[in-house]
Design a protein around this motif. Sequence first.
Motif, PDB file in Angstrom:
ATOM      1  N   TYR A  34      11.079   3.836   4.979  1.00 24.76           N
ATOM      2  CA  TYR A  34       9.870   3.414   4.269  1.00 24.76           C
ATOM      3  C   TYR A  34      10.235   2.885   2.887  1.00 24.76           C
ATOM      4  N   PHE A  35      10.020   1.589   2.687  1.00 26.28           N
ATOM      5  CA  PHE A  35      10.239   0.963   1.384  1.00 26.28           C
ATOM      6  C   PHE A  35       8.903   0.864   0.644  1.00 26.28           C
ATOM      7  N   THR A  36       8.831   1.460  -0.539  1.00 26.17           N
ATOM      8  CA  THR A  36       7.643   1.334  -1.386  1.00 26.17           C
ATOM      9  C   THR A  36       8.027   0.523  -2.619  1.00 26.17           C
ATOM     10  N   ILE A  37       7.584  -0.712  -2.653  1.00 23.52           N
ATOM     11  CA  ILE A  37       7.992  -1.629  -3.717  1.00 23.52           C
ATOM     12  C   ILE A  37       7.180  -1.405  -4.987  1.00 23.52           C
ATOM     13  N   ASP A  38       5.913  -1.002  -4.832  1.00 23.06           N
ATOM     14  CA  ASP A  38       5.006  -0.858  -5.976  1.00 23.06           C
ATOM     15  C   ASP A  38       5.074   0.523  -6.627  1.00 23.06           C
ATOM     16  N   ASP A  39       5.038   1.569  -5.801  1.00 18.06           N
ATOM     17  CA  ASP A  39       4.912   2.934  -6.320  1.00 18.06           C
ATOM     18  C   ASP A  39       6.268   3.601  -6.498  1.00 18.06           C
ATOM     19  N   SER A  40       6.296   4.587  -7.378  1.00 19.39           N
ATOM     20  CA  SER A  40       7.524   5.350  -7.596  1.00 19.39           C
ATOM     21  C   SER A  40       7.777   6.285  -6.413  1.00 19.39           C
ATOM     22  N   MET A  41       9.002   6.799  -6.346  1.00 12.64           N
ATOM     23  CA  MET A  41       9.348   7.770  -5.312  1.00 12.64           C
ATOM     24  C   MET A  41       8.441   8.999  -5.406  1.00 12.64           C
ATOM     25  N   TYR A  42       8.218   9.483  -6.618  1.00 13.66           N
ATOM     26  CA  TYR A  42       7.391  10.682  -6.830  1.00 13.66           C
ATOM     27  C   TYR A  42       5.971  10.468  -6.328  1.00 13.66           C
ATOM     28  N   THR A  43       5.382   9.325  -6.673  1.00 12.54           N
ATOM     29  CA  THR A  43       4.014   9.021  -6.238  1.00 12.54           C
ATOM     30  C   THR A  43       3.933   8.907  -4.729  1.00 12.54           C
ATOM     31  N   GLY A 125      21.048   6.521  18.484  1.00 11.07           N
ATOM     32  CA  GLY A 125      20.258   7.291  19.442  1.00 11.07           C
ATOM     33  C   GLY A 125      18.794   7.387  19.086  1.00 11.07           C
ATOM     34  N   LYS A 126      18.396   6.738  17.984  1.00 13.08           N
ATOM     35  CA  LYS A 126      17.001   6.795  17.543  1.00 13.08           C
ATOM     36  C   LYS A 126      16.428   5.387  17.451  1.00 13.08           C
ATOM     37  N   LYS A 127      15.122   5.284  17.608  1.00  9.55           N
ATOM     38  CA  LYS A 127      14.429   4.014  17.447  1.00  9.55           C
ATOM     39  C   LYS A 127      14.105   3.818  15.972  1.00  9.55           C
ATOM     40  N   LEU A 128      14.618   2.740  15.383  1.00 13.09           N
ATOM     41  CA  LEU A 128      14.368   2.458  13.969  1.00 13.09           C
ATOM     42  C   LEU A 128      13.005   1.799  13.792  1.00 13.09           C
ATOM     43  N   VAL A 129      12.239   2.299  12.828  1.00 12.92           N
ATOM     44  CA  VAL A 129      10.946   1.713  12.458  1.00 12.92           C
ATOM     45  C   VAL A 129      10.954   1.547  10.941  1.00 12.92           C
ATOM     46  N   ILE A 130      10.697   0.321  10.477  1.00 10.91           N
ATOM     47  CA  ILE A 130      10.783   0.015   9.044  1.00 10.91           C
ATOM     48  C   ILE A 130       9.407  -0.344   8.501  1.00 10.91           C
ATOM     49  N   PHE A 131       9.080   0.198   7.333  1.00 10.21           N
ATOM     50  CA  PHE A 131       7.855  -0.138   6.617  1.00 10.21           C
ATOM     51  C   PHE A 131       8.227  -0.759   5.276  1.00 10.21           C
ATOM     52  N   ILE A 132       7.499  -1.808   4.878  1.00  7.34           N
ATOM     53  CA  ILE A 132       7.671  -2.416   3.557  1.00  7.34           C
ATOM     54  C   ILE A 132       6.301  -2.538   2.906  1.00  7.34           C
ATOM     55  N   ASP A 133       6.099  -1.817   1.811  1.00  4.78           N
ATOM     56  CA  ASP A 133       4.830  -1.816   1.087  1.00  4.78           C
ATOM     57  C   ASP A 133       5.119  -2.117  -0.401  1.00  4.78           C
ATOM     58  N   ASN A 134       4.909  -3.318  -0.911  1.00  2.08           N
ATOM     59  CA  ASN A 134       4.265  -4.400  -0.234  1.00  2.08           C
ATOM     60  C   ASN A 134       5.152  -5.646  -0.276  1.00  2.08           C
ATOM     61  N   PRO A 168      10.573  -2.637  15.011  1.00  2.00           N
ATOM     62  CA  PRO A 168       9.385  -3.173  14.338  1.00  2.00           C
ATOM     63  C   PRO A 168       9.532  -3.043  12.826  1.00  2.00           C
ATOM     64  N   ILE A 169       9.087  -4.057  12.102  1.00  2.00           N
ATOM     65  CA  ILE A 169       9.048  -4.016  10.637  1.00  2.00           C
ATOM     66  C   ILE A 169       7.605  -4.266  10.225  1.00  2.00           C
ATOM     67  N   ILE A 170       7.001  -3.261   9.627  1.00  2.00           N
ATOM     68  CA  ILE A 170       5.571  -3.272   9.327  1.00  2.00           C
ATOM     69  C   ILE A 170       5.393  -3.462   7.830  1.00  2.00           C
ATOM     70  N   CYS A 171       4.719  -4.530   7.434  1.00  2.00           N
ATOM     71  CA  CYS A 171       4.631  -4.900   6.021  1.00  2.00           C
ATOM     72  C   CYS A 171       3.173  -5.052   5.587  1.00  2.00           C
ATOM     73  N   SER A 172       2.852  -4.532   4.426  1.00  2.00           N
ATOM     74  CA  SER A 172       1.553  -4.850   3.825  1.00  2.00           C
ATOM     75  C   SER A 172       1.697  -6.160   3.061  1.00  2.00           C
ATOM     76  N   VAL A 173       0.617  -6.950   3.065  1.00  2.00           N
ATOM     77  CA  VAL A 173       0.641  -8.264   2.415  1.00  2.00           C
ATOM     78  C   VAL A 173      -0.664  -8.511   1.675  1.00  2.00           C
ATOM     79  N   HIS A 174      -0.620  -9.422   0.696  1.00  4.31           N
ATOM     80  CA  HIS A 174      -1.814  -9.851  -0.015  1.00  4.31           C
ATOM     81  C   HIS A 174      -2.539 -10.930   0.777  1.00  4.31           C
ATOM     82  N   VAL A 175      -3.838 -11.038   0.538  1.00 12.10           N
ATOM     83  CA  VAL A 175      -4.618 -12.127   1.134  1.00 12.10           C
ATOM     84  C   VAL A 175      -5.183 -12.987   0.006  1.00 12.10           C
ATOM     85  N   THR A 176      -5.645 -14.178   0.363  1.00  8.04           N
ATOM     86  CA  THR A 176      -6.134 -15.124  -0.640  1.00  8.04           C
ATOM     87  C   THR A 176      -7.504 -14.702  -1.166  1.00  8.04           C
TER      88      THR A 176
END
Length: 260
Positions: A34-43, A125-134, A168-176
């Motif tokens: 899980y990659f959190t680009i906006d928030d700190s690790m603590y948050t 031996g595991k299925k990798l699932v990646i999240f990128i926010d945002n 799968p790579i699951i990403c949050s994105v901005h909209v117009t």
Amino acid sequence: MILVGGKPNIGKSVTLISLALKILQENENVYVLYFTIDDSMYTTISRFIANLSELPINVVSNPNFKINKANLPEAVKRDYILRRENALEFLKNKARNFNIKDGTEATTIEKIKSIIESIIPLTQGKKLVIFIDNLHNLRSERSSLSDRHLYSYISNQINNLATIYQCPIICSVHVTKDAIKNKQFDGSSIKETVELFYDAKLILFVDSDEDLESNRDDVELKIYVSKNKQSGFKGVLNFIAYKSISKCKEQENSESKLFS
């Protein structure tokens, strides 16, 4: 690549956190990165603990003042402490299946690629699932790229990673702004570039008819399945988002199960 779009503070991060935990809870042989680009690790960790314990984020992040020294009945304090400890124990037990990286480690697509490469030996031996926010706050070491070309490049790189590692790579994105104003959920809704829309296999848009500035903790969300190359389903899924605990729950009358 799976995209989760919506206006600011609509519940994209809540959706990603809830989905990440659902995957961890229901699957033994997965590795969630899980990659959190906006928030700190603590948050971010506090939000995961709040989701698991169903205690407010400000309580789990500051238990000394919000539980131990708070003016609460002793039975309530014991309950809160136990729920928080159980959430921490769950995350501890999932240490071989779960990893969070924040903006201090990954602000560019190149750094994300490097981290993924370094973690691959842990996923055997595991299925990798990646999240990128945002995703829209990601940058590239190719500093000369314009915004449009930047997100085209990032989209291409993410698709390549998904193909190479079969994940799968699951990403949050901005909209117009127009998409927000007109409640428009199609290929032109995603900010900056159409490549993200064309490259994605599944696109979800999070929206609500409720006042997000109200004091209500529970907000009805609608998740629009705009593009779906993984199954034939398109339509609207109904959720309740609980802002204080960073949790999203599917309503019983929803047509399909996003979190199944």
